[in-house]
Write a protein that holds these residues in place. Sequence first.
Motif, PDB file in Angstrom:
ATOM      1  N   THR A 589       0.809  -1.225   0.000  1.00 33.35           N
ATOM      2  CA  THR A 589       0.000   0.000   0.000  1.00 33.35           C
ATOM      3  C   THR A 589       0.842   1.274   0.000  1.00 33.35           C
ATOM      4  O   THR A 589       0.289   2.375  -0.087  1.00 33.35           O
ATOM      5  CB  THR A 589      -0.926   0.026   1.225  1.00 33.35           C
ATOM      6  OG1 THR A 589      -0.122   0.031   2.417  1.00 33.35           O
ATOM      7  CG2 THR A 589      -1.848  -1.175   1.241  1.00 33.35           C
ATOM      8  N   HIS A 590       2.161   1.143   0.104  1.00 36.44           N
ATOM      9  CA  HIS A 590       3.021   2.331   0.192  1.00 36.44           C
ATOM     10  C   HIS A 590       4.391   2.008  -0.375  1.00 36.44           C
ATOM     11  O   HIS A 590       4.772   0.836  -0.489  1.00 36.44           O
ATOM     12  CB  HIS A 590       3.148   2.782   1.658  1.00 36.44           C
ATOM     13  CG  HIS A 590       3.622   1.689   2.572  1.00 36.44           C
ATOM     14  ND1 HIS A 590       4.934   1.503   2.911  1.00 36.44           N
ATOM     15  CD2 HIS A 590       2.935   0.685   3.204  1.00 36.44           C
ATOM     16  CE1 HIS A 590       5.045   0.468   3.716  1.00 36.44           C
ATOM     17  NE2 HIS A 590       3.836  -0.057   3.910  1.00 36.44           N
ATOM     18  N   ASP A 591       5.148   3.035  -0.723  1.00 35.58           N
ATOM     19  CA  ASP A 591       6.506   2.847  -1.224  1.00 35.58           C
ATOM     20  C   ASP A 591       7.419   2.393  -0.084  1.00 35.58           C
ATOM     21  O   ASP A 591       7.281   2.856   1.059  1.00 35.58           O
ATOM     22  CB  ASP A 591       7.058   4.144  -1.820  1.00 35.58           C
ATOM     23  CG  ASP A 591       6.298   4.578  -3.066  1.00 35.58           C
ATOM     24  OD1 ASP A 591       5.557   3.743  -3.623  1.00 35.58           O
ATOM     25  OD2 ASP A 591       6.455   5.742  -3.483  1.00 35.58           O
ATOM     26  N   ILE A 592       8.352   1.489  -0.405  1.00 35.35           N
ATOM     27  CA  ILE A 592       9.305   0.990   0.594  1.00 35.35           C
ATOM     28  C   ILE A 592      10.711   1.049  -0.004  1.00 35.35           C
ATOM     29  O   ILE A 592      10.955   0.510  -1.090  1.00 35.35           O
ATOM     30  CB  ILE A 592       8.998  -0.457   1.013  1.00 35.35           C
ATOM     31  CG1 ILE A 592       7.572  -0.577   1.561  1.00 35.35           C
ATOM     32  CG2 ILE A 592      10.006  -0.930   2.057  1.00 35.35           C
ATOM     33  CD1 ILE A 592       7.165  -2.000   1.888  1.00 35.35           C
ATOM     34  N   ARG A 593      11.626   1.699   0.695  1.00 33.06           N
ATOM     35  CA  ARG A 593      13.014   1.748   0.249  1.00 33.06           C
ATOM     36  C   ARG A 593      13.716   0.454   0.658  1.00 33.06           C
ATOM     37  O   ARG A 593      13.623   0.025   1.817  1.00 33.06           O
ATOM     38  CB  ARG A 593      13.727   2.961   0.849  1.00 33.06           C
ATOM     39  CG  ARG A 593      15.191   3.071   0.411  1.00 33.06           C
ATOM     40  CD  ARG A 593      15.800   4.404   0.807  1.00 33.06           C
ATOM     41  NE  ARG A 593      17.216   4.446   0.494  1.00 33.06           N
ATOM     42  CZ  ARG A 593      17.713   4.619  -0.725  1.00 33.06           C
ATOM     43  NH1 ARG A 593      16.888   4.773  -1.757  1.00 33.06           N
ATOM     44  NH2 ARG A 593      19.016   4.651  -0.916  1.00 33.06           N
ATOM     45  N   LEU A 594      14.410  -0.156  -0.272  1.00 29.37           N
ATOM     46  CA  LEU A 594      15.080  -1.430  -0.013  1.00 29.37           C
ATOM     47  C   LEU A 594      16.421  -1.215   0.685  1.00 29.37           C
ATOM     48  O   LEU A 594      17.074  -0.179   0.515  1.00 29.37           O
ATOM     49  CB  LEU A 594      15.294  -2.194  -1.322  1.00 29.37           C
ATOM     50  CG  LEU A 594      14.024  -2.585  -2.085  1.00 29.37           C
ATOM     51  CD1 LEU A 594      14.383  -3.264  -3.405  1.00 29.37           C
ATOM     52  CD2 LEU A 594      13.148  -3.510  -1.250  1.00 29.37           C
ATOM     53  N   ASP A 595      16.823  -2.217   1.453  1.00 27.89           N
ATOM     54  CA  ASP A 595      18.101  -2.203   2.168  1.00 27.89           C
ATOM     55  C   ASP A 595      19.120  -3.009   1.367  1.00 27.89           C
ATOM     56  O   ASP A 595      18.774  -3.762   0.446  1.00 27.89           O
ATOM     57  CB  ASP A 595      17.920  -2.812   3.561  1.00 27.89           C
ATOM     58  CG  ASP A 595      19.129  -2.597   4.453  1.00 27.89           C
ATOM     59  OD1 ASP A 595      19.254  -1.494   5.022  1.00 27.89           O
ATOM     60  OD2 ASP A 595      19.955  -3.522   4.561  1.00 27.89           O
ATOM     61  N   GLU A 596      20.388  -2.859   1.743  1.00 25.36           N
ATOM     62  CA  GLU A 596      21.433  -3.626   1.048  1.00 25.36           C
ATOM     63  C   GLU A 596      21.343  -5.116   1.368  1.00 25.36           C
ATOM     64  O   GLU A 596      21.878  -5.948   0.642  1.00 25.36           O
ATOM     65  CB  GLU A 596      22.813  -3.096   1.427  1.00 25.36           C
ATOM     66  CG  GLU A 596      23.132  -3.218   2.899  1.00 25.36           C
ATOM     67  CD  GLU A 596      24.493  -2.648   3.266  1.00 25.36           C
ATOM     68  OE1 GLU A 596      24.892  -2.810   4.434  1.00 25.36           O
ATOM     69  OE2 GLU A 596      25.150  -2.064   2.389  1.00 25.36           O
ATOM     70  N   SER A 644      21.305  -1.768  -8.120  1.00 22.87           N
ATOM     71  CA  SER A 644      21.380  -0.502  -8.848  1.00 22.87           C
ATOM     72  C   SER A 644      20.136  -0.284  -9.693  1.00 22.87           C
ATOM     73  O   SER A 644      19.735   0.848  -9.945  1.00 22.87           O
ATOM     74  CB  SER A 644      22.631  -0.487  -9.738  1.00 22.87           C
ATOM     75  OG  SER A 644      22.632  -1.614 -10.614  1.00 22.87           O
ATOM     76  N   GLU A 645      19.500  -1.385 -10.120  1.00 20.94           N
ATOM     77  CA  GLU A 645      18.297  -1.265 -10.937  1.00 20.94           C
ATOM     78  C   GLU A 645      17.034  -1.125 -10.098  1.00 20.94           C
ATOM     79  O   GLU A 645      16.065  -0.489 -10.512  1.00 20.94           O
ATOM     80  CB  GLU A 645      18.148  -2.487 -11.852  1.00 20.94           C
ATOM     81  CG  GLU A 645      19.230  -2.629 -12.915  1.00 20.94           C
ATOM     82  CD  GLU A 645      20.487  -3.280 -12.371  1.00 20.94           C
ATOM     83  OE1 GLU A 645      20.412  -3.829 -11.235  1.00 20.94           O
ATOM     84  OE2 GLU A 645      21.522  -3.233 -13.037  1.00 20.94           O
ATOM     85  N   HIS A 646      17.034  -1.726  -8.910  1.00 17.76           N
ATOM     86  CA  HIS A 646      15.838  -1.710  -8.067  1.00 17.76           C
ATOM     87  C   HIS A 646      16.219  -1.268  -6.656  1.00 17.76           C
ATOM     88  O   HIS A 646      16.792  -2.039  -5.885  1.00 17.76           O
ATOM     89  CB  HIS A 646      15.187  -3.096  -8.031  1.00 17.76           C
ATOM     90  CG  HIS A 646      14.786  -3.610  -9.382  1.00 17.76           C
ATOM     91  ND1 HIS A 646      13.700  -3.139 -10.066  1.00 17.76           N
ATOM     92  CD2 HIS A 646      15.364  -4.558 -10.174  1.00 17.76           C
ATOM     93  CE1 HIS A 646      13.603  -3.779 -11.232  1.00 17.76           C
ATOM     94  NE2 HIS A 646      14.597  -4.629 -11.322  1.00 17.76           N
ATOM     95  N   SER A 647      15.891  -0.036  -6.334  1.00 12.07           N
ATOM     96  CA  SER A 647      16.227   0.511  -5.017  1.00 12.07           C
ATOM     97  C   SER A 647      15.018   0.616  -4.103  1.00 12.07           C
ATOM     98  O   SER A 647      15.159   0.940  -2.929  1.00 12.07           O
ATOM     99  CB  SER A 647      16.868   1.892  -5.168  1.00 12.07           C
ATOM    100  OG  SER A 647      15.961   2.783  -5.806  1.00 12.07           O
TER     101      SER A 647
END
Length: 664
Positions: A589-596, A644-647
Amino acid sequence: MTNELRVGVLTISDTASLDPASDTSGPSLCRLVEAESRLIVQTKACVPDDFKAIQKTVTAWCDDLDLHLVLTTGGTGFGIRDCTPEAVLPLLDRQTPGITHLIFAKSIQITPFAALSRAVSGIRGQTLVLTFPGSPKAVKENFEAVAKMLPHAIDLARGGTGKKVHEKMQGGARPSGTVSNDEYSKSGATHGHGHGHGHGHGHSGHTCFHHSDKEARANATSLGLGTPVSRRLRKSPYPLIPMDQALASVMDRITPLPSVEKPVDEKLIGAILDEDVVAVEAVPGYRASILDGYAVIDTDGPGQYPVTAVSIAAASSDGSSTKLLQGQIARITTGGALPEGATAVVMVEDTQLIKSSEDGTREEIVEILAKVRKGEAIREIGTDVQVGQTVLKKGQAISAVGGEIGVLASIGVRQVRVKQRPIVGFLSTGNEVVNHDNGQPLKMGQIRDSNRPTLIAATKAAGFDYLDLGIAPDSPEDLEAAIKNGVEKCDIVVTTGGVSMGEMDLLKPILEQKLGATIHFGRLMMKPGKPTTFATVPNPKGGQTKLMFGLPGNPVSATVTFHLFVLPALRKLAGYEKYMWPSIQAEVTHDIRLDERPEYQRAIVSLTPEGRIQVQSTDKNQMSSRMVTMLGANSLLVLPSRTSEHSSVSAGQKIECLLIGKLA
């Protein structure tokens, strides 16, 4: 170390696994082993060129049988099915390139085709593992190249110093100067020769694990317990491993517990059947009415009839039943036994009272208003369950809502064979940790223990038995005693805290150096829970090894890793066929920033009025110390690592969720 060195010989061949008589290299290798004075073949086997089959056998021989030496033959070439190196290499704690090079150097002198072998060698735990090619000729050449050095190599792998061999090779000499024998041994200098053992001790850094520590195991990755903080490692010696590999490492080492006879009662809830259950009694055991009304003979039809008998749902005093004759009816209640001769039941709504007794307590004549068919409203003997019918299957769980206990009770089964239920023990660690209910104000630096109550509650909700092992301070002696107590009483021991890189993080060295445990992983490529540790500990009473999970001290890390590893392990140990959490795809339901690192966010999965499955994180700040991120969570959102393609993951995108609770 005993004089005999126990060896396992494993043939890896699709052909030989189907026709063991065709195996020539395995028997040849066994003969070579038995020809050596100290080596004895304790076990041998043949498996196909299958990655999992190879890993399962080698792992069991190293970890469970604790063999001194494992030798494999076959699967090291260039063939499409040859996968021995790929299967064995991930199992090794340390490689032994010197041995591999020695074998290659000897073989290449005999034939250039030796260059086509991809053999590997190394140490797993305390077991030396060598992989040989699949022909008797190559096996002989390879084995003879290392045969004389094997006892020495095994001695070193088992924690010995190899002192006698060193002195023999060096003529008994020691370096000049005033260093004592004991100091010289502790310095690691006796390993400074050029044999290619790969101990890596050196003489300057002094950050190694010293063999002179009598309590340490040879495969210990951690430093000795007495190592000063100034000499502690600055980076973890345990490799980061991915989650799928970690889960496989755990589950491959679990064998369900044996079975026991248990009475059929409410304590059976959560147990797994270890046998098919067959009905010893029919249900119903007599011809019974399914409604309140009158037992009739269907050919009589509508009309007025005398009520000659009454049948209620109760046992007759003498075990007999009345007989119904033509032109008679009998009043009957739901569940009542049909009189002999009755062929149908008419519901009370389709009748009319014509005459009652003078005192009004009995019905004497009743009119039947409806025509009924033969067999109507009757449950014949065995309609539900017949004698000898298989009612429940082996592997089936006894639930609280599925009616299994009621069915077992109804068919006359008083006891069933089920898998033993595992017991898990919980131990919190740390000088700063105090019981949450001690009633005292917190002192500076103290924290209340939330881990034990949380994990115990989750264990009870899952239907498993537990033992509260309390809190152990950061003392090697206290921690060792607490873990030993848990290992003696429990099938799985779970600790929280003490698994990171701090000077008081004692769990790993105690496991390796005091309890003879094998640490299978000490760090995970995941967030939260990176320092999660899994080990197997020898059973002090013999038999199946005990499982040990060292979970991080941060509450969220401990809870997430408990759900990911410990509960599935408990379910497999208890005999569940489906022991992993169910996985579904849900719309974010919301944007999530991915971790390394791959991340397991606490989330809530819900069903919209339109029937769409959605998921949202419980909190934007998912730090591992914030226990509030577990509030309301019914799932773990499985997020991939950042590239690098999916953050990031965008709102509306579908993502995997592990369901650890009920849908919201």
